[in-house]
Design a protein around this motif. Structure first.
Motif, PDB file in Angstrom:
ATOM      1  N   ILE A  50      56.435 -39.227 -63.620  1.00 17.57           N
ATOM      2  CA  ILE A  50      55.320 -38.582 -62.563  1.00 17.57           C
ATOM      3  C   ILE A  50      56.196 -37.642 -62.030  1.00 17.57           C
ATOM      4  N   ILE A  51      55.447 -36.472 -61.549  1.00 18.97           N
ATOM      5  CA  ILE A  51      56.249 -35.486 -60.510  1.00 18.97           C
ATOM      6  C   ILE A  51      56.482 -35.813 -59.476  1.00 18.97           C
ATOM      7  N   THR A  52      57.640 -35.430 -59.083  1.00 14.53           N
ATOM      8  CA  THR A  52      58.246 -35.874 -57.571  1.00 14.53           C
ATOM      9  C   THR A  52      57.405 -35.077 -56.522  1.00 14.53           C
ATOM     10  N   GLU A  53      57.571 -35.992 -55.261  1.00 13.82           N
ATOM     11  CA  GLU A  53      56.907 -35.414 -54.252  1.00 13.82           C
ATOM     12  C   GLU A  53      57.293 -33.911 -53.789  1.00 13.82           C
ATOM     13  N   LYS A  54      58.438 -33.352 -54.148  1.00 14.85           N
ATOM     14  CA  LYS A  54      59.293 -32.281 -53.853  1.00 14.85           C
ATOM     15  C   LYS A  54      58.520 -31.149 -54.705  1.00 14.85           C
ATOM     16  N   ALA A  55      58.506 -31.496 -56.088  1.00 11.11           N
ATOM     17  CA  ALA A  55      57.873 -30.407 -56.995  1.00 11.11           C
ATOM     18  C   ALA A  55      56.320 -30.437 -56.766  1.00 11.11           C
ATOM     19  N   ARG A  56      55.950 -31.329 -56.415  1.00 10.04           N
ATOM     20  CA  ARG A  56      54.181 -31.386 -55.903  1.00 10.04           C
ATOM     21  C   ARG A  56      53.998 -30.546 -54.636  1.00 10.04           C
TER      22      ARG A  56
ATOM     23  N   ALA B  46      60.598 -23.796 -66.982  1.00 13.10           N
ATOM     24  CA  ALA B  46      59.971 -24.650 -67.344  1.00 13.10           C
ATOM     25  C   ALA B  46      60.635 -25.966 -66.841  1.00 13.10           C
ATOM     26  N   GLY B  47      61.177 -25.909 -65.972  1.00 18.22           N
ATOM     27  CA  GLY B  47      61.975 -27.362 -65.793  1.00 18.22           C
ATOM     28  C   GLY B  47      61.241 -28.107 -64.937  1.00 18.22           C
ATOM     29  N   GLU B  48      61.955 -29.078 -63.936  1.00 20.86           N
ATOM     30  CA  GLU B  48      61.160 -30.059 -63.375  1.00 20.86           C
ATOM     31  C   GLU B  48      60.442 -29.466 -62.295  1.00 20.86           C
ATOM     32  N   MET B  49      60.746 -28.467 -61.548  1.00 17.49           N
ATOM     33  CA  MET B  49      60.069 -27.931 -60.567  1.00 17.49           C
ATOM     34  C   MET B  49      58.936 -26.933 -61.091  1.00 17.49           C
ATOM     35  N   ALA B  50      59.357 -26.170 -61.861  1.00 23.39           N
ATOM     36  CA  ALA B  50      58.404 -25.219 -62.549  1.00 23.39           C
ATOM     37  C   ALA B  50      57.369 -25.926 -62.883  1.00 23.39           C
ATOM     38  N   THR B  51      57.450 -27.190 -63.738  1.00 23.95           N
ATOM     39  CA  THR B  51      56.241 -27.706 -64.393  1.00 23.95           C
ATOM     40  C   THR B  51      55.590 -28.541 -63.248  1.00 23.95           C
ATOM     41  N   GLY B  52      55.918 -28.849 -62.283  1.00 27.75           N
ATOM     42  CA  GLY B  52      55.266 -29.202 -60.815  1.00 27.75           C
ATOM     43  C   GLY B  52      54.387 -28.263 -60.567  1.00 27.75           C
ATOM     44  N   ILE B  53      54.877 -26.869 -60.223  1.00 28.18           N
ATOM     45  CA  ILE B  53      53.768 -25.980 -60.024  1.00 28.18           C
ATOM     46  C   ILE B  53      52.697 -25.705 -60.916  1.00 28.18           C
ATOM     47  N   ALA B  54      53.116 -25.565 -62.165  1.00 30.34           N
ATOM     48  CA  ALA B  54      52.116 -25.440 -63.289  1.00 30.34           C
ATOM     49  C   ALA B  54      51.211 -26.451 -63.370  1.00 30.34           C
ATOM     50  N   CYS B  55      51.361 -27.770 -63.139  1.00 26.62           N
ATOM     51  CA  CYS B  55      50.467 -28.749 -63.059  1.00 26.62           C
ATOM     52  C   CYS B  55      49.566 -28.689 -61.955  1.00 26.62           C
ATOM     53  N   ARG B  56      50.307 -28.254 -60.718  1.00 29.49           N
ATOM     54  CA  ARG B  56      49.411 -28.043 -59.560  1.00 29.49           C
ATOM     55  C   ARG B  56      48.425 -26.981 -59.800  1.00 29.49           C
ATOM     56  N   LEU B  57      48.814 -25.871 -60.373  1.00 29.49           N
ATOM     57  CA  LEU B  57      47.948 -24.592 -60.683  1.00 29.49           C
ATOM     58  C   LEU B  57      46.897 -25.008 -61.570  1.00 29.49           C
ATOM     59  N   PHE B  58      47.393 -25.847 -62.747  1.00 27.39           N
ATOM     60  CA  PHE B  58      46.330 -26.034 -63.680  1.00 27.39           C
ATOM     61  C   PHE B  58      45.227 -27.166 -63.147  1.00 27.39           C
ATOM     62  N   MET B  59      45.892 -27.893 -62.629  1.00 26.83           N
ATOM     63  CA  MET B  59      44.845 -29.098 -61.943  1.00 26.83           C
ATOM     64  C   MET B  59      43.719 -28.229 -60.738  1.00 26.83           C
ATOM     65  N   ALA B  60      44.051 -27.026 -60.471  1.00 31.51           N
ATOM     66  CA  ALA B  60      43.090 -26.334 -59.472  1.00 31.51           C
ATOM     67  C   ALA B  60      42.537 -25.385 -60.210  1.00 31.51           C
ATOM     68  N   ASN B  61      42.577 -25.673 -61.479  1.00 29.88           N
ATOM     69  CA  ASN B  61      41.555 -24.708 -62.493  1.00 29.88           C
ATOM     70  C   ASN B  61      42.098 -23.291 -62.944  1.00 29.88           C
ATOM     71  N   LEU B  62      43.389 -23.183 -62.329  1.00 27.42           N
ATOM     72  CA  LEU B  62      44.042 -21.828 -62.689  1.00 27.42           C
ATOM     73  C   LEU B  62      44.995 -22.222 -64.121  1.00 27.42           C
ATOM     74  N   LYS B  63      44.005 -21.920 -65.248  1.00 30.20           N
ATOM     75  CA  LYS B  63      44.609 -22.464 -66.517  1.00 30.20           C
ATOM     76  C   LYS B  63      45.274 -21.465 -67.539  1.00 30.20           C
TER      77      LYS B  63
END
Length: 276
Positions: free
Chosen positions: A246-252, A15-32
């Motif tokens: 804000i999430i980095t471009e790398k994590a996003r 649940a670190g920085e990169m994992a959080t970027g992944i989670a937010c990307r999925l969540f905002m794509a409605n995989l909640k």
């Protein structure tokens, strides 16, 4: 698109920085329906954009996406119903066997595979080096900055770990503050503070850790016990304070690669039809 794909259950290891970027990307794509596993005392440096802070604060928000602390599968489902991502202390990933997710994502960023197996879920994704598709995971997402950042490999591996952070305004390894020895961290500065070269950022026991150049303190580990050479701080020479939150471009980009792999797998040959 078959709307049943929105019912996917996703476990993210880390649940670190990169994992959080992944989670937010999925969540905002409605995989909640997302649960993230963490250790009892996370060592995250970029804490403002990491759901690992849930372990200490019980709740945390990144870019408008909320997460809450769960202690059981029932609490995970309750948090999902509240419209949040769940985070659970589970370093042995026992929740995978209990919840039988559709997707498992290893985003620990350990630079090696520390135990993830292809049979943990119908789709298993590895983020960064240490994974080989299709041998131990179904897909690998490149995490190294460059032309392939965020690219999905269904047959192959990510680039090997170099040990050198990506350059920012000519700075690489200097951007990362590390412990000179084991001990307790004591803050002098806070995330978002501007620092000057030679200024003390924190102490490890009685040893000062100083800024190697002028910049902005983008990341700072909690005041906890650390081992020798542990990453404990992150200085950004661009000194843009907004970037702390804000999430980095790398994590996003990595999150985008994970989302691509999920869509590719579950929408291929109508696999989405089997999701209940």
């Amino acid at each position: 698109m078959n709307n049943n794909i929105l019912n996917l259950k996703v476990v993210i290891k880390g649940a670190g920085e990169m994992a959080t970027g992944i989670a937010c990307r999925l969540f905002m794509a409605n995989l909640k329906q997302i649960v993230m596993t963490e250790i009892a005392k996370p060592l995250t440096v970029r804490r403002t954009v990491a759901f690992s802070e849930v372990i200490y604060e019980k709740e945390w928000m990144v870019e408008g996406v909320a997460a809450g602390l769960a202690a059981s599968a029932d609490e995970i489902v309750k948090i999902w119903k509240e419209g949040k991502i769940a985070v659970i202390i589970d370093p042995e990933w026992k929740i995978i066997e209990e919840m039988k997710p559709d997707v498992v994502i290893d985003a620990i960023m350990a630079k090696r595979n520390i135990g993830t197996k292809k049979n943990e879920a119908p789709l298993v994704i590895g983020a960064g080096p240490g994974f080989s598709a299709p041998q131990d995971v179904h897909a690998v997402v490149e995490s190294n900055r460059g032309q392939n950042l965020g690219r999905v490999f269904y047959n192959g591996t990510a680039e090997p770990h170099t040990g050198i952070p990506g350059p920012v305004m000519g700075y690489t390894t200097e951007r990362v503050l590390r412990t000179p020895h084991e001990g307790m961290v004591k803050h002098v500065k806070a995330i978002g503070d501007y620092v000057k070269k030679g200024e003390t950022v924190m102490f490890v026991n009685d040893t000062p850790v100083q800024a190697p150049f002028d910049g902005l303190l983008r990341g700072l580990i909690r005041e906890i016990h650390v081992e020798t050479n542990e990453k404990i701080g992150d200085i950004d020479p661009k000194a843009t304070k907004e970037y702390c939150y804000i999430i980095t471009e790398k994590a996003r980009a990595i999150g985008g690669g994970v989302l691509e792999a999920i869509m590719h797998f579950f929408l291929h040959n109508n696999r989405a039809e089997s999701i209940l």
